[in-house]
Design an enzyme around this catalytic site. Structure first.
Site, PDB file in Angstrom:
ATOM      1  CG  ASP A  16       4.756 -12.858  29.053  1.00 46.86           C
ATOM      2  OD1 ASP A  16       5.323 -11.760  28.900  1.00 46.86           O
ATOM      3  OD2 ASP A  16       3.861 -13.055  29.900  1.00 46.86           O
ATOM      4  CD  GLU A  35       8.971 -10.629  30.042  1.00 48.14           C
ATOM      5  OE1 GLU A  35       8.839  -9.416  30.264  1.00 48.14           O
ATOM      6  OE2 GLU A  35       8.030 -11.442  30.095  1.00 48.14           O
TER       7      GLU A  35
END
Length: 549
Positions: A196, A250
């Site tokens: 993330d 990401e």
């Protein structure tokens, strides 16, 4: 590398399947539908955060990295899920959320106690400036990225919600803690991580104010900090190199030009990243905008040309942070939803890179018909309402109309399993987020039984990709980049050549293939039989074809 040939399916557990009737999806629910996923043909499952969390941001605020969220079940349930995945010869990657934790994480509870607490340096604390925050950084969830803590009279940094304080990666103890967490899950048998907002972990510790232009898109200022490559290489050396795993970062705020510095295999950092140029093509800042097919094609060409043989790409058009694929890139009207969803499936599985399917896209699930702010669960939408509508900057009508197109909650409505109440997602009277009212027309039970369904077309396309090395490793070439309605490209590996023709419009047309090409042998079409070995193709609206030349 096995991950180059993989087809990944993202499971958002809160919305996938509820096994115990509390209205919230859980791990046992995922386990119960593993045959459904195996039947689709995917071979890697990406499980969105399953960790213990107070859910300020639906699990992306982690309270304990070694515990399972109570609503999702127990560690025994996780182990059972992982066993079930392996028994079906699939792999599973999990989310690694280490730019920030929850403010309820024990590290932060200690960190905020006093200025001489040993955990103080686990987070980023600064004194205020001129009676306000240390600088003008903004949060992605509206307002300042700094929060004053009364106990210490200092500010902590949070790029996201106030309950998501950013970790201080310049502290070697923090990095060691993260590496231990990674080993804990890898030793359990997970096959890698989706990381993330990983480009944000390194901060410019001088924290200079952003310019007005930078404040328009702060992600570019926050990404690619001064020690990012050093930390990723250390992570690889200390942990990842010791396991046969895949990593996908990401990469919000990372430009195409910066991408090779993260994914070039000779640098030993990440295998792949999610670049946002495609999924954000319909955005102008926070607002929705019309996009054109030539823009989309140019983005894919830029990505392809920016990566050499040492780099690998991802292909995705939706996830838990973006609206539904068929509503954004296809045509979700009743007449064209099925055909356009199949066009998108064809594109997703024939472009160069590892494809990622988001749950429900294989059914052609659509955006939700939101009517008021009360329909939304997402903290981003609710905080934005307070910042924009409650202050009079934007009308309620404009704000909701924009969210209907862009909201993350579009993708988070529960999976539609059958025509029963709540789409068969839960036996509870009410799901945690409302099920899309079109579940009686769009659901898995119906699609599994229909040989011409979107699900069964996805299954066939995945099979085609698995059995066609040129669609995995072949060179990519866009043959008609300026065409506003047709996307036509080749994938070439040695003597093997495949032609992909996609009509991104409702119009029937006679399309002349460029450069004197002839179509060749039809491998698959979303609308049945089609002419072969022709130089002019009679295409129907939203038709997709793949030819072997």
């Amino acid at each position: 590398m096995w991950w180059k040939e993989a087809v990944v399916y993202q499971v958002y557990p809160r919305s996938f399947k509820d096994s115990n009737g509390d209205g919230i999806g859980d791990l046992k629910g995922v386990t119960s539908e593993l045959d459904y996923l195996a039947g689709l043909g995917v071979n890697v499952i990406w499980l969105s955060p399953h960790y213990d969390s107070p859910n300020a941001d639906n699990g992306y605020d982690i309270r304990d990295y070694r515990k399972v969220m109570t609503e999702f079940g127990t560690m025994a349930d996780f182990d059972e899920l992982l066993r079930g995945v392996k028994q079906r010869h699939m792999k599973m990657i999990i989310d690694l959320v280490v730019n920030h934790t929850s403010d309820e994480h024990q590290w932060f509870v200690e960190s905020r106690k006093s200025k001489d607490n040993p955990y103080l340096e686990y987070y980023i604390w600064r004194s205020g400036k001129n009676g306000g925050p240390p600088n003008n950084y903004t949060s992605f969830f509206s307002g300042s990225a700094w929060k004053l803590d009364p106990a210490t009279n200092e500010y902590y940094l949070h790029y996201f919600a106030e309950k998501q304080p950013d970790l201080n990666w310049d502290n070697s103890k923090v990095r060691a803690e993260v590496y231990d967490v990674m080993k804990f899950w890898l030793d359990k048998g997970v096959d890698g991580f989706r990381m993330d907002v990983i480009p944000f972990i390194s901060k410019n510790q001088a924290f200079p104010d952003l310019t007005a232009a930078q404040l328009e898109h702060p992600e570019f200022a926050y990404a690619m900090g001064p020690h990012l490559h050093e930390y990723l290489q250390e992570m690889n050396r200390e942990v990842l190199s010791k396991y046969d795993v895949m990593t996908v970062g990401e990469a919000f705020g990372v430009t195409q030009a910066q991408t090779p510095s993260l994914v070039d295999e000779r640098r030993h950092e990440l295998n792949m990243i999610f670049n946002f140029d495609v999924v954000r093509i319909d955005r102008d800042g926070r607002n929705w905008r019309n996009w054109t097919l030539p823009e989309l094609k140019a983005t894919y060409t830029r990505q392809d040309q920016g990566l050499d043989a040492h780099c690998w790409n991802t292909v995705f058009i939706s996830n838990h942070d973006n609206p539904r694929a068929v509503s954004s890139f296809g045509d979700d009207s009743s007449a064209y939803r099925v055909a356009s969803a199949k066009v998108l499936a064809t594109m997703l599985l024939t472009l160069k890179g590892t494809p990622f399917i988001y749950q429900g896209d294989e059914l052609g699930m659509t955006n939700y018909p939101f009517k008021s702010i009360d329909d939304f669960n997402d903290i981003e939408a609710r905080n934005g309402w307070k910042a924009e509508v409650a202050t009079g900057k934007e009308s309620a009508e404009e704000y909701i109309a924009n969210l209907r197109r862009t909201s993350r909650d579009n993708a988070r409505t529960p999976m539609q399993w059958d025509g029963a109440a709540n789409g068969g997602f839960t036996t509870a009277e009410k799901a945690w987020l409302a099920v899309n009212p079109n579940y009686k027309e769009i659901n898995a039970k119906q699609e599994l039984a229909d040989p011409d369904s979107i699900y069964n077309y996805f299954r066939k396309m995945i099979d085609v990709r698995k059995n066609t090395p040129a669609l995995v490793y072949g060179d990519y070439s866009d043959l008609d980049p300026g065409n506003a309605k047709i996307f036509v490209y080749t994938r070439t590996l040695g003597p093997e050549k495949y032609l992909v023709v996609l009509n991104f419009s409702r119009d029937d047309m006679a399309y002349s293939l460029p450069a004197g090409l002839k179509a060749g042998h039809l491998v698959i079409s979303n609308l049945g039989k089609a002419e072969e070995n022709a130089s002019v193709l009679k295409l129907k609206g939203w038709e997709a074809r793949v030819y072997k030349q």
